[in-house]
Scaffold this active site. Structure first.
Site, short mmCIF file in Angstrom:
data_model
loop_
_atom_site.label_atom_id
_atom_site.label_comp_id
_atom_site.label_asym_id
_atom_site.label_seq_id
_atom_site.Cartn_x
_atom_site.Cartn_y
_atom_site.Cartn_z
N LYS A 217 0.83 -1.21 0.00
CA LYS A 217 0.00 0.00 0.00
C LYS A 217 0.87 1.27 0.00
CE LYS A 217 -3.48 -2.60 -0.36
NZ LYS A 217 -4.40 -3.21 0.58
C1 LIG Z 1 -5.37 -4.39 0.91
C2 LIG Z 1 -6.84 -4.18 0.95
C3 LIG Z 1 -7.59 -4.40 2.11
C4 LIG Z 1 -7.03 -5.07 3.32
O1 LIG Z 1 -5.93 -4.45 3.85
P1 LIG Z 1 -5.05 -5.25 4.94
O2 LIG Z 1 -4.36 -4.15 5.66
O3 LIG Z 1 -4.13 -6.13 4.17
O4 LIG Z 1 -5.97 -6.01 5.79
C5 LIG Z 1 -8.92 -4.05 2.12
N1 LIG Z 1 -9.51 -3.55 1.03
C6 LIG Z 1 -8.84 -3.34 -0.12
C7 LIG Z 1 -9.56 -2.76 -1.29
C8 LIG Z 1 -7.49 -3.69 -0.21
O5 LIG Z 1 -6.84 -3.56 -1.37
#
Ligand SMILES: *Cc1c(COP(=O)(O)O)cnc(C)c1O
Length: 409
Positions: A217
């Site tokens: 992210k």
């Molecule tokens: C990555 C992601 C999540 C979950 O994030 P985590 O921190 O890995 O739990 C939720 N929604 C979307 C759209 C994502 O891409």
């Protein structure tokens, strides 16, 4: 041949030093680093939002660190009181985390199609889905009563929050923003109705926003997330459920010198706290957030300029956090061969997303066919995400551009 990976986290000396500092401190789990991260995150949002007091109900703003966005989304729906009688509306075009948390609580996931020429949920389709749920006749297997909407800012491009919020208001639904891709993402000024929306940042436009710090992210702690809300009534519940359902304040009310051994369990909560070891990395990444955003914007602009006149492609919508750069192929039949040709030339790509209504679990549970959400299905078949990570060199960006263009000529 040098490999250009699809993603590479941007980690520097400061992150390394922050981890060492915590490792040597004698305190690894949630403590003062996590508290500082929450405070600094809140300062960042308020500063970037450009207002000291965010939109109602954000009379105040609370930031609660968690060990993933998935945990944060689960806590958000739990705090809203979501249960087995409820239905939660969300796009099919998202990562599975957005939907699984609905099922954790026994509620049903109602998939809404995306808008034409967008990767985000279509407000018109959303309203139709709400109306369908309300119309379920006696005897028909009810899909649950509409409870909440999860808006997902795909690729960091903000959803049409004024439209989504006004639907929510009309039908008495809560709104949660899955802002996993959207840190930070400015809502375009002329795109918003000041009556409904006074916040400027994705994640601050609804009851609860949730950010992700997963490895891929926009900022990362390896694993981690942040829950953001202005609803004071939610904060206490989220705090308690984040740490095993343990409520220490019960005791604190009766004594100034709180006995450190005493606690009360008020619910079977979860283990969702963010440790100091990771929060320390988050604090450094937070300080880099705008610089990393600028770097992604520069790459996106280079791609836009190179691809906008290539007839076989459609470039992604502008703006937002630029978490993903997802091009669309006008001939979806060529998509898989295109991905393979990039791979064979050392360039990593990905596909965001395989819609959830195609996944065996949801497909079978709700008897869904690909064409039931035609825009989501179509977008999935034509999309490819290209590398867009801070630290990519000019040469690497050029090589991606040349390789993509060569595939069509
Ligand atoms: C990555 C992601 C999540 C979950 O994030 P985590 O921190 O890995 O739990 C939720 N929604 C979307 C759209 C994502 O891409």
């Amino acid at each position: 041949m040098e490999i250009i990976p699809f993603h590479r986290p941007f980690i520097g000396k400061e992150e390394e030093e922050a981890v060492l500092r915590v490792l040597r401190s004698g305190w690894l789990t949630t403590g003062k680093e996590t508290l500082a991260f929450e405070e600094e995150f809140r300062d960042f949002l308020l500063r970037e939002n450009g207002k000291t007091i965010p939109a109602p109900p954000h009379h105040n703003l609370f930031c609660l660190a968690v060990n993933s966005a998935t945990s944060g989304l689960h806590l958000a729906l739990e705090a809203l009181g979501t249960g087995p009688e409820d239905a939660v509306l969300l796009p099919s075009y998202t990562f599975t985390a957005t939907a699984e948390i609905v099922r954790y609580l026994g509620a049903e996931a109602i998939f809404v199609d995306i808008a034409p020429d967008s990767y985000n949920m279509d407000p018109e389709e959303l309203e139709k889905a709400v109306l369908r749920l309300r119309k379920t006749k006696d005897g028909e297997k009810a899909a649950g009563k509409p409870k909440a909407i999860i808006a997902v800012h795909i690729g960091g491009v903000p959803c049409n929050m004024p439209a989504i919020n006004s639907i929510a208001q009309r039908y008495g639904l809560a709104v949660v923003e899955d802002s996993a891709h959207a840190f930070p993402a400015r809502i375009i000024e002329d795109n918003r109705d000041k009556q409904i929306l006074q916040a400027n940042l994705a994640g601050m436009c609804s009851d609860i926003g949730v950010f992700s710090f997963y490895a891929t992210k926009t900022i990362t702690t390896g694993e981690g997330g942040m829950v953001v809300t202005g609803r004071e009534d939610m904060v206490r519940r989220i705090e308690v459920m984040r740490s095993h359902g343990i409520d220490r304040s019960v005791w604190n009310r009766y004594t100034d010198t709180a006995a450190s051994w005493y606690y009360e369990v008020v619910a079977p909560g979860f283990k969702y706290n963010l440790p100091d070891l990771l929060a320390a990395v988050g604090r450094v990444q937070l300080r880099r957030a705008l610089e990393l955003l600028t770097q992604r914007q520069i790459i996106a602009e280079r791609y836009d300029r190179a691809f906008k006149n290539e007839g076989a492609l459609i470039i992604p919508p502008p703006g937002g956090a630029r978490h993903l750069y997802a091009i669309r192929l006008k001939e979806p039949e060529r998509r898989d061969a295109f991905i393979e040709s990039l791979r064979s030339q050392g360039i990593g790509t990905s596909v965001h997303f395989i819609p959830l209504h195609l996944m065996p679990y949801y497909r079978d549970r709700y008897s869904l066919k690909p064409e039931d959400l035609p825009q989501s299905y179509q977008r999935f078949r034509e999309t490819v995400s290209l590398p867009i990570w801070p630290g990519m060199t000019e040469t690497q960006i050029d090589r991606v551009i040349e390789t993509v263009l060569r595939a069509f000529n």
